[in-house]
Write a protein that holds these residues in place. Structure first.
Motif, PDB file in Angstrom:
ATOM      1  N   LYS A  60       0.833  -1.210   0.000  1.00  0.00           N
ATOM      2  CA  LYS A  60       0.000   0.000   0.000  1.00  0.00           C
ATOM      3  C   LYS A  60       0.867   1.260   0.000  1.00  0.00           C
ATOM      4  N   GLY A  61       2.183   1.064  -0.037  1.00  0.00           N
ATOM      5  CA  GLY A  61       3.094   2.197  -0.019  1.00  0.00           C
ATOM      6  C   GLY A  61       3.334   2.759   1.371  1.00  0.00           C
ATOM      7  N   LEU A  62       2.932   2.037   2.405  1.00  0.00           N
ATOM      8  CA  LEU A  62       3.145   2.470   3.788  1.00  0.00           C
ATOM      9  C   LEU A  62       4.373   1.779   4.361  1.00  0.00           C
ATOM     10  N   PHE A  63       5.379   2.575   4.685  1.00  0.00           N
ATOM     11  CA  PHE A  63       6.623   2.025   5.193  1.00  0.00           C
ATOM     12  C   PHE A  63       6.888   2.416   6.641  1.00  0.00           C
ATOM     13  N   SER A  64       6.109   3.356   7.150  1.00  0.00           N
ATOM     14  CA  SER A  64       6.229   3.726   8.559  1.00  0.00           C
ATOM     15  C   SER A  64       4.836   4.046   9.089  1.00  0.00           C
ATOM     16  N   HIS A  65       4.695   3.931  10.393  1.00  0.00           N
ATOM     17  CA  HIS A  65       3.398   4.079  11.037  1.00  0.00           C
ATOM     18  C   HIS A  65       3.527   4.936  12.292  1.00  0.00           C
ATOM     19  N   THR A  66       2.442   5.590  12.631  1.00  0.00           N
ATOM     20  CA  THR A  66       2.405   6.309  13.902  1.00  0.00           C
ATOM     21  C   THR A  66       2.585   5.295  15.021  1.00  0.00           C
ATOM     22  N   THR A  67       1.877   4.188  14.918  1.00  0.00           N
ATOM     23  CA  THR A  67       2.110   3.024  15.764  1.00  0.00           C
ATOM     24  C   THR A  67       1.621   1.793  15.018  1.00  0.00           C
ATOM     25  N   ILE A  68       2.476   0.846  14.831  1.00  0.00           N
ATOM     26  CA  ILE A  68       2.140  -0.380  14.108  1.00  0.00           C
ATOM     27  C   ILE A  68       1.033  -1.149  14.820  1.00  0.00           C
ATOM     28  N   ILE A  69       0.932  -0.986  16.117  1.00  0.00           N
ATOM     29  CA  ILE A  69      -0.085  -1.701  16.898  1.00  0.00           C
ATOM     30  C   ILE A  69      -1.488  -1.300  16.452  1.00  0.00           C
ATOM     31  N   GLN A  70      -1.681  -0.036  16.083  1.00  0.00           N
ATOM     32  CA  GLN A  70      -2.994   0.445  15.656  1.00  0.00           C
ATOM     33  C   GLN A  70      -3.202   0.368  14.146  1.00  0.00           C
ATOM     34  N   ALA A  71      -2.161  -0.010  13.411  1.00  0.00           N
ATOM     35  CA  ALA A  71      -2.296  -0.135  11.953  1.00  0.00           C
ATOM     36  C   ALA A  71      -3.234  -1.299  11.638  1.00  0.00           C
ATOM     37  N   GLY A  72      -3.882  -1.213  10.502  1.00  0.00           N
ATOM     38  CA  GLY A  72      -4.808  -2.272  10.095  1.00  0.00           C
ATOM     39  C   GLY A  72      -4.122  -3.620   9.994  1.00  0.00           C
ATOM     40  N   LYS A  73      -4.812  -4.650  10.454  1.00  0.00           N
ATOM     41  CA  LYS A  73      -4.267  -6.006  10.376  1.00  0.00           C
ATOM     42  C   LYS A  73      -4.178  -6.446   8.921  1.00  0.00           C
ATOM     43  N   ILE A  74      -3.220  -7.342   8.672  1.00  0.00           N
ATOM     44  CA  ILE A  74      -2.961  -7.889   7.344  1.00  0.00           C
ATOM     45  C   ILE A  74      -3.258  -9.393   7.392  1.00  0.00           C
ATOM     46  N   PRO A  75      -3.922  -9.928   6.373  1.00  0.00           N
ATOM     47  CA  PRO A  75      -4.136 -11.383   6.371  1.00  0.00           C
ATOM     48  C   PRO A  75      -2.794 -12.132   6.473  1.00  0.00           C
ATOM     49  N   HIS A  76      -2.747 -13.106   7.335  1.00  0.00           N
ATOM     50  CA  HIS A  76      -1.565 -13.966   7.520  1.00  0.00           C
ATOM     51  C   HIS A  76      -0.342 -13.205   8.040  1.00  0.00           C
ATOM     52  N   GLU A  77      -0.565 -12.124   8.763  1.00  0.00           N
ATOM     53  CA  GLU A  77       0.560 -11.291   9.213  1.00  0.00           C
ATOM     54  C   GLU A  77       1.530 -12.053  10.109  1.00  0.00           C
ATOM     55  N   ARG A  78       1.032 -12.963  10.922  1.00  0.00           N
ATOM     56  CA  ARG A  78       1.932 -13.724  11.806  1.00  0.00           C
ATOM     57  C   ARG A  78       2.854 -14.617  10.976  1.00  0.00           C
ATOM     58  N   ALA A  79       2.297 -15.318   9.994  1.00  0.00           N
ATOM     59  CA  ALA A  79       3.120 -16.183   9.127  1.00  0.00           C
ATOM     60  C   ALA A  79       4.120 -15.350   8.327  1.00  0.00           C
ATOM     61  N   ILE A  80       3.668 -14.210   7.807  1.00  0.00           N
ATOM     62  CA  ILE A  80       4.561 -13.314   7.062  1.00  0.00           C
ATOM     63  C   ILE A  80       5.690 -12.835   7.977  1.00  0.00           C
ATOM     64  N   GLY A  81       5.337 -12.487   9.207  1.00  0.00           N
ATOM     65  CA  GLY A  81       6.334 -12.014  10.166  1.00  0.00           C
ATOM     66  C   GLY A  81       7.375 -13.065  10.502  1.00  0.00           C
ATOM     67  N   TRP A  82       6.925 -14.289  10.742  1.00  0.00           N
ATOM     68  CA  TRP A  82       7.875 -15.370  11.062  1.00  0.00           C
ATOM     69  C   TRP A  82       8.773 -15.689   9.873  1.00  0.00           C
ATOM     70  N   MET A  83       8.212 -15.718   8.669  1.00  0.00           N
ATOM     71  CA  MET A  83       9.041 -15.967   7.482  1.00  0.00           C
ATOM     72  C   MET A  83      10.065 -14.846   7.308  1.00  0.00           C
ATOM     73  N   THR A  84       9.628 -13.627   7.517  1.00  0.00           N
ATOM     74  CA  THR A  84      10.532 -12.485   7.388  1.00  0.00           C
ATOM     75  C   THR A  84      11.640 -12.557   8.429  1.00  0.00           C
ATOM     76  N   HIS A  85      11.283 -12.907   9.658  1.00  0.00           N
ATOM     77  CA  HIS A  85      12.253 -13.058  10.749  1.00  0.00           C
ATOM     78  C   HIS A  85      13.367 -14.037  10.337  1.00  0.00           C
ATOM     79  N   TYR A  86      12.983 -15.179   9.766  1.00  0.00           N
ATOM     80  CA  TYR A  86      13.987 -16.166   9.346  1.00  0.00           C
ATOM     81  C   TYR A  86      14.757 -15.706   8.116  1.00  0.00           C
ATOM     82  N   LEU A  87      14.095 -15.040   7.189  1.00  0.00           N
ATOM     83  CA  LEU A  87      14.802 -14.522   6.013  1.00  0.00           C
ATOM     84  C   LEU A  87      15.834 -13.465   6.414  1.00  0.00           C
ATOM     85  N   ILE A  88      15.501 -12.651   7.402  1.00  0.00           N
ATOM     86  CA  ILE A  88      16.462 -11.660   7.903  1.00  0.00           C
ATOM     87  C   ILE A  88      17.648 -12.373   8.530  1.00  0.00           C
TER      88      ILE A  88
END
Length: 166
Positions: free
Chosen positions: A52-80
């Motif tokens: 969506k072109g959003l790279f920073s947030h006022t607070t990520i906690i209040q940002a809209g949820k993304i489908p499968h965000e937990r799986a995306i986060g874990w995959m990203t964690h390992y890719l990093i």
């Protein structure tokens, strides 16, 4: 083995192993000391908002949820984790994996603290080096410890790999 293939295979093995060590440390901290770790769903949410072109947030906690965000986060964690292992091997060469030493691993582990302090935490709305969190010193210390453990994990994973490939 071809050096490029070694670079990829060793990065995958060492980076995955080091990230597992970091995760075990987080589990021990949570279970025995009630120390929370990063919710990787938030990392996935951050990544999910990129389209969506959003790279920073006022607070990520209040940002809209993304489908499968937990799986995306874990995959990203390992890719990093794999990417930072790749960086270690680019700097010290794939020969380091045959005879790993502690110095390069811990140096990369400590350097990886730059990513959360100066990229992820500000983008999440937590400020540079968690300056906008309720307890910035504690957040910094926890991040530094976790990334130091990642460095230890780089060494341990490379040590195990060296025993397998020798």
């Amino acid at each position: 083995m071809n050096t490029y293939l070694e670079l990829i295979v060793f990065s995958l093995a060492i980076g995955t192993g080091a990230t597992i060590v970091m995760d075990i440390y987080a589990i021990i901290n949570k279970r025995f000391f009630n120390v929370p770790s990063l919710d990787y769903g938030l990392l996935g949410r951050w990544i999910g908002h990129f389209k969506k072109g959003l790279f920073s947030h006022t607070t990520i906690i209040q940002a809209g949820k993304i489908p499968h965000e937990r799986a995306i986060g874990w995959m990203t964690h390992y890719l990093i984790g794999i990417t930072f292992a790749f960086l270690l091997l680019l700097i010290w060469g794939t020969g380091w994996a045959y005879k790993p030493t502690f110095g390069p691993a811990i140096a990369i582990g400590l350097l990886t603290t730059i990513a959360p302090w100066f990229m992820m935490q500000p983008a999440f709305g937590f400020g540079i080096a968690a300056s906008k969190t309720p307890n910035p010193k504690q957040a910094r210390w926890r991040s530094l410890k976790a990334h130091t453990i990642y460095g230890v994990g780089l060494y341990l994973a490379a040590w195990v790999l060296s025993r397998i490939i020798s």
